[in-house]
Motif scaffolding. Sequence first.
Motif, short mmCIF file in Angstrom:
data_model
loop_
_atom_site.label_atom_id
_atom_site.label_comp_id
_atom_site.label_asym_id
_atom_site.label_seq_id
_atom_site.Cartn_x
_atom_site.Cartn_y
_atom_site.Cartn_z
N GLY A 75 0.80 -1.22 0.00
CA GLY A 75 0.00 0.00 0.00
C GLY A 75 0.83 1.27 0.00
N GLU A 76 2.17 1.15 -0.05
CA GLU A 76 3.04 2.31 -0.06
C GLU A 76 3.87 2.37 -1.33
N MET A 77 4.24 3.60 -1.68
CA MET A 77 5.13 3.84 -2.80
C MET A 77 6.18 4.84 -2.35
N TYR A 78 7.36 4.83 -2.96
CA TYR A 78 8.45 5.69 -2.53
C TYR A 78 8.39 7.03 -3.27
N CYS A 79 8.38 8.11 -2.50
CA CYS A 79 8.43 9.46 -3.07
C CYS A 79 9.88 9.92 -3.08
N MET A 92 -5.28 6.30 -4.97
CA MET A 92 -5.55 6.07 -6.41
C MET A 92 -4.21 5.86 -7.13
N VAL A 93 -4.11 4.73 -7.84
CA VAL A 93 -2.88 4.34 -8.51
C VAL A 93 -3.22 3.83 -9.91
N VAL A 106 1.89 4.11 -10.82
CA VAL A 106 2.10 5.55 -10.86
C VAL A 106 1.03 6.21 -10.01
N ALA A 107 1.46 7.10 -9.10
CA ALA A 107 0.52 7.78 -8.21
C ALA A 107 1.07 9.15 -7.87
N SER A 114 4.14 15.35 -6.09
CA SER A 114 4.96 14.90 -7.20
C SER A 114 4.58 13.47 -7.56
N THR A 115 5.05 13.00 -8.69
CA THR A 115 4.72 11.66 -9.15
C THR A 115 5.57 10.62 -8.42
N MET A 116 4.92 9.56 -7.96
CA MET A 116 5.61 8.44 -7.33
C MET A 116 5.49 7.23 -8.26
N ASN A 117 6.54 6.42 -8.32
CA ASN A 117 6.55 5.23 -9.16
C ASN A 117 6.99 4.03 -8.35
#
Length: 161
Positions: A75-79, A92-93, A106-107, A114-117
């Motif tokens: 449930g996490e993404m790196y910024c 929302m991803v 992509v979120a 900013s965009t996280m991938n």
Amino acid sequence: MQKRRHNPNLAKIHRNYTVEEVSSLYAVYKGTVRAWIKAGLPVLNDKRPMLILGSDLAAFHKARKTKNKQTCKPGEMYCVKCHAPKEPDGNMVDYETVTEKIGNLVAICPDCYSTMNRRVSLAKLDQVRGKMNITLPLPLQHIVESNRPSVNSDLNRSMAT
């Protein structure tokens, strides 16, 4: 200024290096190497020229590389801008296909926008999902299923005959 990551495999483990040799090996200033020594890079002795074991140099860079590593939970993404794993804004991803088995999530970061991938295997998508609402791409339509066929096709001519 962003910190550079130095490849620990550049140092030969059975060799001794001077400060000047380490600076040319990693393409950094001699002052940077001296700062590494102050930060904990061991030297053989305090006499001049200071000698650094190749094994110590490689271990120093491996430790620095793994120290700053942060893994993302489900449930996490790196910024990259915030330097931290975060849950995406609104959970929302979008999933963008790279190959038939791998894709990018992509979120938007909830703090800095900013965009996280995040690269993920399609087979492991459920393990990574967590609370995220992932939008998968629609399959491509075949030309015969399209309301407006391609301009360069002979579809109308072949149907008339």
